[in-house]
Write a protein that holds these residues in place. Structure first.
Motif, PDB file in Angstrom:
ATOM      1  N   LEU A 117       0.829  -1.201   0.000  1.00  0.00           N
ATOM      2  CA  LEU A 117       0.000   0.000   0.000  1.00  0.00           C
ATOM      3  C   LEU A 117       0.867   1.257   0.000  1.00  0.00           C
ATOM      4  CD1 LEU A 117      -2.900   1.105   0.159  1.00  0.00           C
ATOM      5  CD2 LEU A 117      -2.674   1.089   2.657  1.00  0.00           C
ATOM      6  N   THR A 118       1.834   1.323   0.924  1.00  0.00           N
ATOM      7  CA  THR A 118       2.728   2.478   0.989  1.00  0.00           C
ATOM      8  C   THR A 118       4.138   2.028   1.350  1.00  0.00           C
ATOM      9  OG1 THR A 118       2.249   2.896   3.331  1.00  0.00           O
ATOM     10  CG2 THR A 118       0.883   4.054   1.708  1.00  0.00           C
ATOM     11  N   VAL A 119       5.112   2.789   0.880  1.00  0.00           N
ATOM     12  CA  VAL A 119       6.512   2.632   1.270  1.00  0.00           C
ATOM     13  C   VAL A 119       7.030   4.031   1.557  1.00  0.00           C
ATOM     14  CG1 VAL A 119       8.803   1.784   0.639  1.00  0.00           C
ATOM     15  CG2 VAL A 119       6.761   0.670  -0.307  1.00  0.00           C
ATOM     16  N   ARG A 120       7.477   4.276   2.781  1.00  0.00           N
ATOM     17  CA  ARG A 120       7.918   5.623   3.130  1.00  0.00           C
ATOM     18  C   ARG A 120       9.178   5.572   3.984  1.00  0.00           C
ATOM     19  NH1 ARG A 120       5.680   6.913   8.370  1.00  0.00           N
ATOM     20  NH2 ARG A 120       4.400   5.174   9.108  1.00  0.00           N
ATOM     21  N   ARG A 121       9.986   6.595   3.861  1.00  0.00           N
ATOM     22  CA  ARG A 121      11.173   6.719   4.691  1.00  0.00           C
ATOM     23  C   ARG A 121      10.795   7.356   6.016  1.00  0.00           C
ATOM     24  NH1 ARG A 121      16.267   4.631   2.806  1.00  0.00           N
ATOM     25  NH2 ARG A 121      17.025   5.661   4.679  1.00  0.00           N
ATOM     26  N   VAL A 122      11.327   6.789   7.083  1.00  0.00           N
ATOM     27  CA  VAL A 122      11.178   7.351   8.426  1.00  0.00           C
ATOM     28  C   VAL A 122      12.588   7.494   8.980  1.00  0.00           C
ATOM     29  CG1 VAL A 122      10.148   7.100  10.708  1.00  0.00           C
ATOM     30  CG2 VAL A 122       8.960   6.175   8.707  1.00  0.00           C
ATOM     31  N   ASP A 123      13.185   8.646   8.724  1.00  0.00           N
ATOM     32  CA  ASP A 123      14.588   8.885   9.093  1.00  0.00           C
ATOM     33  C   ASP A 123      15.479   7.800   8.477  1.00  0.00           C
ATOM     34  OD1 ASP A 123      13.985  11.224  10.507  1.00  0.00           O
ATOM     35  OD2 ASP A 123      13.496  10.077  12.301  1.00  0.00           O
ATOM     36  N   ALA A 124      16.163   7.006   9.291  1.00  0.00           N
ATOM     37  CA  ALA A 124      17.089   6.009   8.758  1.00  0.00           C
ATOM     38  C   ALA A 124      16.388   4.720   8.339  1.00  0.00           C
ATOM     39  CB  ALA A 124      18.163   5.695   9.798  1.00  0.00           C
ATOM     40  N   TYR A 125      15.073   4.649   8.486  1.00  0.00           N
ATOM     41  CA  TYR A 125      14.356   3.408   8.266  1.00  0.00           C
ATOM     42  C   TYR A 125      13.337   3.521   7.135  1.00  0.00           C
ATOM     43  CZ  TYR A 125      16.315   2.859  12.916  1.00  0.00           C
ATOM     44  OH  TYR A 125      17.183   2.820  13.976  1.00  0.00           O
TER      45      TYR A 125
ATOM     46  N   LEU B 171       8.168   0.482  28.547  1.00  0.00           N
ATOM     47  CA  LEU B 171       8.451  -0.040  27.219  1.00  0.00           C
ATOM     48  C   LEU B 171       9.804   0.499  26.782  1.00  0.00           C
ATOM     49  CD1 LEU B 171       5.455  -0.608  27.592  1.00  0.00           C
ATOM     50  CD2 LEU B 171       5.070   0.080  25.227  1.00  0.00           C
ATOM     51  N   LEU B 172      10.773  -0.395  26.636  1.00  0.00           N
ATOM     52  CA  LEU B 172      12.148  -0.018  26.330  1.00  0.00           C
ATOM     53  C   LEU B 172      12.533  -0.556  24.958  1.00  0.00           C
ATOM     54  CD1 LEU B 172      15.206  -0.225  28.700  1.00  0.00           C
ATOM     55  CD2 LEU B 172      15.324  -1.275  26.431  1.00  0.00           C
ATOM     56  N   GLY B 173      12.989   0.353  24.075  1.00  0.00           N
ATOM     57  CA  GLY B 173      13.366  -0.069  22.737  1.00  0.00           C
ATOM     58  C   GLY B 173      14.584   0.664  22.232  1.00  0.00           C
ATOM     59  N   VAL B 174      15.339  -0.002  21.361  1.00  0.00           N
ATOM     60  CA  VAL B 174      16.531   0.598  20.758  1.00  0.00           C
ATOM     61  C   VAL B 174      16.414   0.504  19.246  1.00  0.00           C
ATOM     62  CG1 VAL B 174      19.030   0.437  20.490  1.00  0.00           C
ATOM     63  CG2 VAL B 174      17.997   0.085  22.740  1.00  0.00           C
ATOM     64  N   GLY B 175      16.549   1.651  18.571  1.00  0.00           N
ATOM     65  CA  GLY B 175      16.503   1.683  17.116  1.00  0.00           C
ATOM     66  C   GLY B 175      15.193   1.159  16.576  1.00  0.00           C
ATOM     67  N   ALA B 176      15.262   0.489  15.415  1.00  0.00           N
ATOM     68  CA  ALA B 176      14.061  -0.051  14.787  1.00  0.00           C
ATOM     69  C   ALA B 176      13.443  -1.171  15.603  1.00  0.00           C
ATOM     70  CB  ALA B 176      14.388  -0.551  13.380  1.00  0.00           C
ATOM     71  N   ALA B 177      14.205  -1.744  16.536  1.00  0.00           N
ATOM     72  CA  ALA B 177      13.652  -2.798  17.393  1.00  0.00           C
ATOM     73  C   ALA B 177      12.527  -2.280  18.269  1.00  0.00           C
ATOM     74  CB  ALA B 177      14.757  -3.393  18.264  1.00  0.00           C
ATOM     75  N   ALA B 178      12.413  -0.967  18.408  1.00  0.00           N
ATOM     76  CA  ALA B 178      11.331  -0.386  19.213  1.00  0.00           C
ATOM     77  C   ALA B 178       9.981  -0.479  18.524  1.00  0.00           C
ATOM     78  CB  ALA B 178      11.643   1.076  19.536  1.00  0.00           C
ATOM     79  N   ALA B 179       9.953  -0.754  17.221  1.00  0.00           N
ATOM     80  CA  ALA B 179       8.708  -0.715  16.455  1.00  0.00           C
ATOM     81  C   ALA B 179       7.577  -1.554  17.050  1.00  0.00           C
ATOM     82  CB  ALA B 179       8.980  -1.121  15.005  1.00  0.00           C
ATOM     83  N   PRO B 180       7.808  -2.805  17.483  1.00  0.00           N
ATOM     84  CA  PRO B 180       6.689  -3.598  17.998  1.00  0.00           C
ATOM     85  C   PRO B 180       6.124  -3.114  19.328  1.00  0.00           C
ATOM     86  CG  PRO B 180       8.755  -4.784  18.272  1.00  0.00           C
ATOM     87  CD  PRO B 180       9.047  -3.600  17.415  1.00  0.00           C
ATOM     88  N   LEU B 181       6.810  -2.203  19.997  1.00  0.00           N
ATOM     89  CA  LEU B 181       6.327  -1.726  21.292  1.00  0.00           C
ATOM     90  C   LEU B 181       5.087  -0.843  21.166  1.00  0.00           C
ATOM     91  CD1 LEU B 181       9.731  -0.799  22.990  1.00  0.00           C
ATOM     92  CD2 LEU B 181       8.393  -2.903  23.270  1.00  0.00           C
TER      93      LEU B 181
END
Length: 335
Positions: A20-28, A122-132
């Protein structure tokens, strides 16, 4: 009709999902795929496995990504976030709207949630934070106040800072270079945050060294941790390749080599042997010379990895923390 899996939930499905969509979110890169059959089955903490490269490509292995967000009531969309570093991820980043992907999911065991309201960090680092963030929405439905502690190397690698500040009771951001929030790491800030937030439970999604440090610090405060493990890389996502094994202690006290993709990716932090990840401990079930201890001689086989957890201080309703799971599929992991 989808068949129930062994945990009483619904088995994953393989679908052809339209981008549906592909977008840049900073480094991701954030990609949204229309996959209603996956969206309706999803629980926070689960992931998807996506075929990459196309039919003429030499890239045979799927790529696995934690799910950031689902919208079952908006066409059944699934969004995941990733850094476009290696060739498979770069191929995905080059996809465009209306491209079709082969997607399997939802895979893995989700985060357990408290039965009663509890203070959740809720503790997250980098893109690993996404599921939080899907977890935060689930916790809000349970009237659980949430605090965020997010970090990364630099500002462009911190994921979800604005959403955390908007939706969390509090949000602390750290970067190694000091370009956003406080200079330092999430583990530097963790003692202050848990005291100020009066955290009852920590949900962590981060690289292995961070998870190890978080679990060690949380143990000092007797705070249970539910850790989402995405390393070693989950290649197949279904437990066949045995590439994501790590040692974890079962409720019978026996260490087993478990697979992050099917026995996780969410584990009780106190049961993972973080110092031994990447090795097969000499006392692990099946290791050369292993013999059952007398106290464990009558214990059931591998079932101990998912059996009833040992008593521990913590939050009612979070398996192993202790209390019964809040619903089928929100089971204790490695405990």
């Amino acid at each position: 009709m989808a068949q129930p899996d062994r945990e009483g939930g619904v088995a994953p499905v393989q679908v052809r999902g339209t981008v549906l969509t592909v977008r840049r979110v900073d480094a991701y890169v954030a990609m949204t795929v229309v996959a209603p059959a996956i969206a309706t089955r999803f629980r926070p903490g689960q992931f998807v496995a996506i075929a990459v490269g196309g039919p003429q490509s030499a890239m045979l292995a799927r790529r696995t990504f934690s799910v950031h967000d689902v919208r079952p009531d908006h066409g059944g969309t699934v969004e995941f976030v990733f850094p476009p570093r290696e060739p498979g991820a770069q191929w995905l980043a080059d996809c465009r709207s209306r491209d079709v992907l082969d997607v399997v999911g939802p895979l893995g065991r989700p985060f357990p949630v408290p039965r009663d309201p509890a203070s959740c960090l809720l503790l997250g680092v980098g893109a690993a934070a996404a599921p939080l963030f899907s977890l935060a929405a689930r916790l809000a439905d349970r009237s659980c106040p949430t605090d965020f502690l997010l970090g990364a190397e630099s500002a462009d690698r911190v994921f979800g800072a604005l959403t955390a500040r908007r939706t969390g009771r509090s949000a602390v951001i750290t970067t190694t270079d000091g370009s956003l929030g406080t200079r330092g790491s999430v583990t530097d800030m963790l003692p202050n945050v848990v005291q100020q937030a009066r955290s009852d439970v920590i949900y962590a999604s981060a690289p292995l060294p961070v998870l190890r440090a978080v679990c060690a610090l949380a143990a000092r405060y007797e705070i249970p941790v539910q850790a989402l493990v995405a390393e070693p890389v989950m290649t197949c996502g279904t437990g066949l390749c045995m590439g994501c094994v790590l040692p974890a202690v079962g409720n019978d006290g026996i260490t087993r080599m478990v697979r992050a993709c099917v026995d996780g990716p969410v584990f009780r932090g106190d049961l993972v042997r973080w110092d031994d990840v990447g090795t097969i401990p000499f006392d692990a079930l099946g290791a050369p010379g292993w013999k059952p201890r007398p106290a464990a001689a009558g214990a059931p086989g591998a079932a101990g990895v998912h059996g009833a957890p040992a008593p521990a201080p913590g939050v009612p309703g979070v398996p192993g923390v202790p209390g019964a799971p809040s619903s089928a599929g929100e089971q204790s992991h490695a405990g």
